[in-house]
Scaffold this motif. Structure first.
Motif, PDB file in Angstrom:
ATOM      1  N   VAL A 190      -8.134 -14.124   3.106  1.00 58.06           N
ATOM      2  CA  VAL A 190      -6.914 -13.377   2.801  1.00 58.06           C
ATOM      3  C   VAL A 190      -6.895 -12.979   1.328  1.00 58.06           C
ATOM      4  CG1 VAL A 190      -5.419 -15.333   2.159  1.00 58.06           C
ATOM      5  CG2 VAL A 190      -4.432 -13.300   3.254  1.00 58.06           C
ATOM      6  N   THR A 191      -6.353 -11.813   1.057  1.00 57.43           N
ATOM      7  CA  THR A 191      -6.217 -11.349  -0.322  1.00 57.43           C
ATOM      8  C   THR A 191      -4.753 -11.350  -0.719  1.00 57.43           C
ATOM      9  OG1 THR A 191      -5.974  -9.014   0.262  1.00 57.43           O
ATOM     10  CG2 THR A 191      -8.225  -9.856  -0.012  1.00 57.43           C
ATOM     11  N   ARG A 193      -3.156  -8.961  -2.054  1.00 63.85           N
ATOM     12  CA  ARG A 193      -2.566  -7.690  -1.638  1.00 63.85           C
ATOM     13  C   ARG A 193      -2.134  -7.755  -0.176  1.00 63.85           C
ATOM     14  NH1 ARG A 193      -5.518  -2.042  -2.904  1.00 63.85           N
ATOM     15  NH2 ARG A 193      -4.783  -2.690  -4.967  1.00 63.85           N
ATOM     16  N   GLU A 194      -2.956  -8.341   0.675  1.00 58.45           N
ATOM     17  CA  GLU A 194      -2.592  -8.459   2.095  1.00 58.45           C
ATOM     18  C   GLU A 194      -1.358  -9.330   2.262  1.00 58.45           C
ATOM     19  OE1 GLU A 194      -6.869  -8.062   4.425  1.00 58.45           O
ATOM     20  OE2 GLU A 194      -6.308  -9.977   3.526  1.00 58.45           O
ATOM     21  N   SER A 197       1.742  -7.359   1.237  1.00 55.63           N
ATOM     22  CA  SER A 197       2.040  -6.067   1.855  1.00 55.63           C
ATOM     23  C   SER A 197       2.119  -6.090   3.377  1.00 55.63           C
ATOM     24  CB  SER A 197       0.996  -5.023   1.423  1.00 55.63           C
ATOM     25  OG  SER A 197      -0.297  -5.399   1.866  1.00 55.63           O
ATOM     26  N   LEU A 198       1.363  -6.942   4.034  1.00 55.63           N
ATOM     27  CA  LEU A 198       1.326  -6.925   5.496  1.00 55.63           C
ATOM     28  C   LEU A 198       2.497  -7.696   6.104  1.00 55.63           C
ATOM     29  CD1 LEU A 198      -2.475  -7.517   6.258  1.00 55.63           C
ATOM     30  CD2 LEU A 198      -1.227  -5.350   6.221  1.00 55.63           C
ATOM     31  N   LEU A 203      -0.481  -9.975   9.516  1.00 51.44           N
ATOM     32  CA  LEU A 203      -1.320 -10.791   8.650  1.00 51.44           C
ATOM     33  C   LEU A 203      -1.970 -11.923   9.436  1.00 51.44           C
ATOM     34  CD1 LEU A 203      -2.365 -11.526   5.821  1.00 51.44           C
ATOM     35  CD2 LEU A 203      -0.239 -12.811   5.468  1.00 51.44           C
ATOM     36  N   ARG A 206      -4.700 -10.551  11.602  1.00 47.73           N
ATOM     37  CA  ARG A 206      -5.874 -10.209  10.807  1.00 47.73           C
ATOM     38  C   ARG A 206      -6.728 -11.441  10.524  1.00 47.73           C
ATOM     39  NH1 ARG A 206      -9.313 -11.086   7.180  1.00 47.73           N
ATOM     40  NH2 ARG A 206      -8.133 -11.092   5.260  1.00 47.73           N
TER      41      ARG A 206
END
Length: 289
Positions: A190-191, A193-194, A197-198, A203, A206
């Motif tokens: 996981v980042t 940013r994810e 934002s997700l 998430l 993903r």
């Protein structure tokens, strides 16, 4: 912007691992409106708020969980509180410029204190050194000492959102080491940013779409300070009439600000007189005629 402010619990079926994901939006913005924090302080406070929600959700209790970082460096105090009602509040104090970097760079020598206040019982408190690259690492150290359960956290925050991801093996269903390694390896992809934002379900899909995951109903999170005029009055009475008289003599009024929400309370001499008059109660006679 979608108002997320939810805690999602999830369970990996048959492998003895549980997880939580919290995303704070409006509740985080409510905290930020109370004080003008530098960005480095903001991000630490946001991570702390997300962490307290995650940690409070791991225990069944009525009360609150308080995370407090105390140090001698630039970022001197960090306080975040979450209750069983899923309400949060927090504040920070700093001195001078707070650098971005490791915990030692931002805080200097310090400690991390976790306090569980359960209604009707004495508080439980756990303390670890404020060490590691980030707040998540310091909390993982706490769990390794206190509960001895494999635990991982991922915490991020920016000016808009604070997010936390939590994984832990179940004490009653310890899984195989290979299962834990696989799940944490997936989570490590996981980042920031994810996370920021997700949506929660996207998430989790993903990260864990190849796993058998049971997702429970989301629990809403909200900001609530908890201060009130009645509580402030009780505090003033506890300080005593002599102390109140000294303040009135010097200042003319007793002024109190709530550090969590910036609400201002003012008490003049008439207010103070009334407070202490209410403490004097005429005893009721038990004699029957």
């Amino acid at each position: 912007m979608i108002d997320r402010d939810n805690l999602h619990r999830f369970l990996f079926e048959e492998i003895g691992i549980r997880g939580e994901l919290v995303q704070l939006d409006a509740s985080w913005q409510a905290v930020l409106t109370c004080h003008d924090y530098p960005s480095a302080v903001q991000f630490q406070l946001g991570q702390a708020l997300a962490a307290t929600v995650l940690l409070s959700a791991t225990i069944k209790f009525k009360g609150s969980l308080i995370l407090q970082a105390q140090s001698e460096g630039p970022l001197q105090t960090l306080v975040a509180q979450a209750t069983h009602h899923r309400t949060v509040r927090g504040l920070a104090r700093w001195n001078g410029e707070v650098p971005r970097g490791s915990l030692s760079e931002m805080y200097g020598p310090g400690r991390l204190v976790l306090t569980i206040q359960t209604e009707g019982t004495d508080p439980y408190q756990g303390i670890v050194s404020l060490e590691g690259t980030n707040l998540a690492e310091a909390l993982q150290t706490y769990f390794s000492y206190s509960e001895q359960l494999q635990t991982r956290l991922w915490l991020v925050a920016d000016e808009q959102r604070a997010v936390g991801l939590f994984l832990q093996e179940l004490p009653s269903q310890p899984g195989h080491e290979t299962d834990w390694e696989r799940i944490t390896l997936l989570a490590n992809t996981v980042t920031a940013r994810e996370m920021l934002s997700l949506p929660s379900t996207e998430l989790l899909y993903r990260l864990f779409n190849g796993e058998q995951l049971r997702l429970f109903e989301p629990e809403p999170i909200s900001f609530r300070c908890g201060c009130s005029r009645e509580r402030i009055e009780n505090t003033l009475v506890a300080l005593g009439r002599e102390e109140m008289e000294a303040i009135l003599e010097e200042e003319g009024t007793v002024e109190v600000d709530c550090e969590f929400c910036n609400r201002h309370y003012s008490f003049d001499r008439v207010d103070v007189e009334q407070l202490f008059a209410e403490q004097v109660k005429t005893p009721v006679s038990s004699t029957r005629h």
